[in-house]
Design an enzyme around this catalytic site. Structure first.
Site, PDB file in Angstrom:
ATOM      1  N   CYS A   1      56.608  24.953  43.549  1.00 14.05           N
ATOM      2  CA  CYS A   1      55.140  25.049  43.564  1.00 14.05           C
ATOM      3  C   CYS A   1      54.539  23.665  43.330  1.00 14.05           C
ATOM      4  CB  CYS A   1      54.639  25.989  42.466  1.00 14.05           C
ATOM      5  SG  CYS A   1      55.339  27.641  42.491  1.00 14.05           S
TER       6      CYS A   1
ATOM      7  N   HIS B   1      51.360  21.478  44.697  1.00 20.28           N
ATOM      8  CA  HIS B   1      50.197  21.719  43.834  1.00 20.28           C
ATOM      9  C   HIS B   1      50.147  20.853  42.581  1.00 20.28           C
ATOM     10  CE1 HIS B   1      48.955  25.164  46.252  1.00 20.28           C
ATOM     11  NE2 HIS B   1      50.180  25.655  46.168  1.00 20.28           N
TER      12      HIS B   1
ATOM     13  N   CYS C   1      35.737  58.072  33.402  1.00 17.17           N
ATOM     14  CA  CYS C   1      36.315  57.627  32.135  1.00 17.17           C
ATOM     15  C   CYS C   1      35.752  56.269  31.718  1.00 17.17           C
ATOM     16  CB  CYS C   1      37.837  57.518  32.242  1.00 17.17           C
ATOM     17  SG  CYS C   1      38.681  59.114  32.153  1.00 17.17           S
ATOM     18  N   HIS C   2      35.783  55.301  32.635  1.00 15.06           N
ATOM     19  CA  HIS C   2      35.560  53.909  32.226  1.00 15.06           C
ATOM     20  C   HIS C   2      34.101  53.457  32.284  1.00 15.06           C
ATOM     21  CE1 HIS C   2      39.816  53.434  31.738  1.00 15.06           C
ATOM     22  NE2 HIS C   2      40.012  53.941  32.935  1.00 15.06           N
TER      23      HIS C   2
ATOM     24  N   ARG D   1      48.763  49.069  36.480  1.00 17.37           N
ATOM     25  CA  ARG D   1      47.800  49.805  35.655  1.00 17.37           C
ATOM     26  C   ARG D   1      47.035  50.824  36.491  1.00 17.37           C
ATOM     27  NH1 ARG D   1      46.792  52.623  32.822  1.00 17.37           N
ATOM     28  NH2 ARG D   1      45.754  52.681  30.838  1.00 17.37           N
TER      29      ARG D   1
ATOM     30  N   CYS E   1      46.982  54.918  35.929  1.00 14.37           N
ATOM     31  CA  CYS E   1      45.738  55.685  35.821  1.00 14.37           C
ATOM     32  C   CYS E   1      45.709  56.800  36.861  1.00 14.37           C
ATOM     33  CB  CYS E   1      44.530  54.772  36.047  1.00 14.37           C
ATOM     34  SG  CYS E   1      43.710  54.262  34.522  1.00 14.37           S
TER      35      CYS E   1
END
Lengths: 269, 150
Positions: free
Chosen positions: A84, A88, A188-189, A226, A230
């Site tokens: 990388c 960069h 919910c959120h 995540r 959910c």
């Protein structure tokens, strides 16, 4: 939600007075940079212990992955003989801001790309190296390292122009009911942030700290992990890692946390 | 579970005998004045069994959102929905039944899942697809339990 926080605040305040402790983090009204207008980072929904663990670089377990990412940054891989850093240079300069403004529209692809996808794109085109698998140690480490270079910078994603149609799709996903439980992200959120679901407190579902070290997982995970968790909790078929649906959702949810600081690696329950 | 399967098979058999082409296994019910006046199974539920279904996290999991003082021995009652203390004094049996079967028939925007519905859902996980969250018998048991909350 208001009742709950007020109750907690009162309880903690009372306790503080009782044991003679002065004002501390018990003042829920002032979350500093972790609250912008009515938007609050998941940090503000955590316990004092989890918050202390996150902000102490030596205690934060997610930093192990950041360090691993730093090693990968300078490690040559692939047929092109590059790392990388070959292109960069110093990530502290070249990667600063990436974690705050991704996902972005890739004009060649004609759609959004997130940090994981940008890493694999680079690995393919420039390094001639095999792509990292999603949620692999390498992918989590390098993503953590890249996003960590934006630590403390306010989330600022572009949602107009070429990004607008993808933003709208992500928004539609957020409000669409799904699964046997027939629930949307928003129920919910947005509607119930701050309320308890059994033993767990619902947060706003902000993603400014990803990859996030989750105590439940005992390792960091991506936003898409995540999202999948959910979706499965409402008994809905999840989308794939890196799917267009989730990258669009990632843009929308990130926008919901505009102005919140990048916290990678955040520590959450 | 075997009991449920037997019930479903029995129902399917009745449908076949009646010459119905539909494979619909759901008990039919009528909504009258925002209530389901008659039992889904044709008989009264068992309140003690209903309490277990109510608590069980893989079945009713009602405490995820609701509070019940009588169940304070169970840790962590959620705060998403209202307390169910005295719910039997606020609603009659038929209203409670519709609330459990399909709360969206009462309030389309509610977060509360429909416990006896398979239609109109989106991207349901394969292992739950075409299945209700509770069996008709379990719905009746929960309704019987709710009727004890006075």
């Amino acid at each position: 939600m208001k009742f709950f926080w007020r109750d907690i605040t009162l309880a903690v305040a009372t306790l503080s007075v009782a044991v003679g402790v002065g004002a501390s983090s018990a003042n829920a009204a002032d979350w500093g940079p972790y609250q912008v207008e009515d938007r609050r980072s998941g940090y503000t929904y955590m316990t004092d212990e989890s918050r202390a663990m996150q902000v102490d670089t030596f205690q934060n377990p997610g930093m192990l992955w950041v360090e691993e990412g730093a090693d990968l940054w300078t490690t040559v891989d692939g047929k092109a003989g590059k790392s990388c850093s070959t292109c960069h240079g110093d990530a502290a300069e070249s990667m600063k801001g990436i974690g705050a403004r991704y996902p972005v529209v890739d004009e060649g692809m004609g759609k959004l790309k997130n940090v994981e996808q940008q890493i694999n794109s680079c690995r393919g085109k420039n390094m001639e190296a095999a792509p990292y698998k999603w949620e692999s140690k390498e992918m989590l480490s390098l993503t953590s390292y890249v996003n960590h270079q934006s630590l403390g910078l306010p989330v600022s994603v572009k949602v107009d122009g070429a990004a607008a149609p993808f933003f709208e799709k992500g928004k539609a996903f957020y409000y669409e009911r799904r699964g046997q439980l027939d629930m949307s992200c928003s129920q919910c959120h947005e509607d119930n942030a701050g309320n308890m679901v059994r033993a767990n407190i619902l947060s706003e579902g902000q993603i400014n700290g990803f990859p996030t070290y989750r105590l439940k997982w005992q390792k960091p995970g991506s936003t898409h992990r995540r999202f999948r968790g959910c979706n499965k909790q409402v008994r809905s078929t999840p989308f794939g890692y890196g799917s267009d649906e989730y990258v669009n959702l990632e843009l929308y949810v990130k926008w919901r946390g505009r102005g919140l600081p990048v916290e990678t690696p955040a520590v959450r329950n | 579970m075997p009991k449920t399967k037997t019930l479903v098979s029995a129902f399917a058999a009745i449908l076949l005998m009646a010459g119905t082409a539909s494979a619909d296994e759901l008990a039919k019910y009528d909504v009258v004045d925002m209530a389901i006046p008659t039992s889904l199974t044709g008989k009264a539920g068992d309140a003690a069994a209903g309490e277990k279904v109510f608590i069980n996290r893989k079945l009713g999991n009602c405490l995820a959102c609701h509070q019940v003082t009588a169940l304070k021995a169970q840790p962590f009652h959620g705060l998403i929905g209202p307390t169910l203390d005295g719910v039997a004094e606020r609603y009659n049996e038929g209203q409670l039944r519709l609330q459990v079967v399909n709360a969206k028939a009462i309030n389309p925007d509610t977060i509360m899942p429909a416990f006896y519905r398979t239609e109109g859902l989106h991207r349901v996980l394969k292992k739950f697809d075409g299945k209700t969250m509770l069996s008709a018998e379990q719905v009746e048991d929960v309704v019987a339990y709710l009727k004890t909350l006075k």
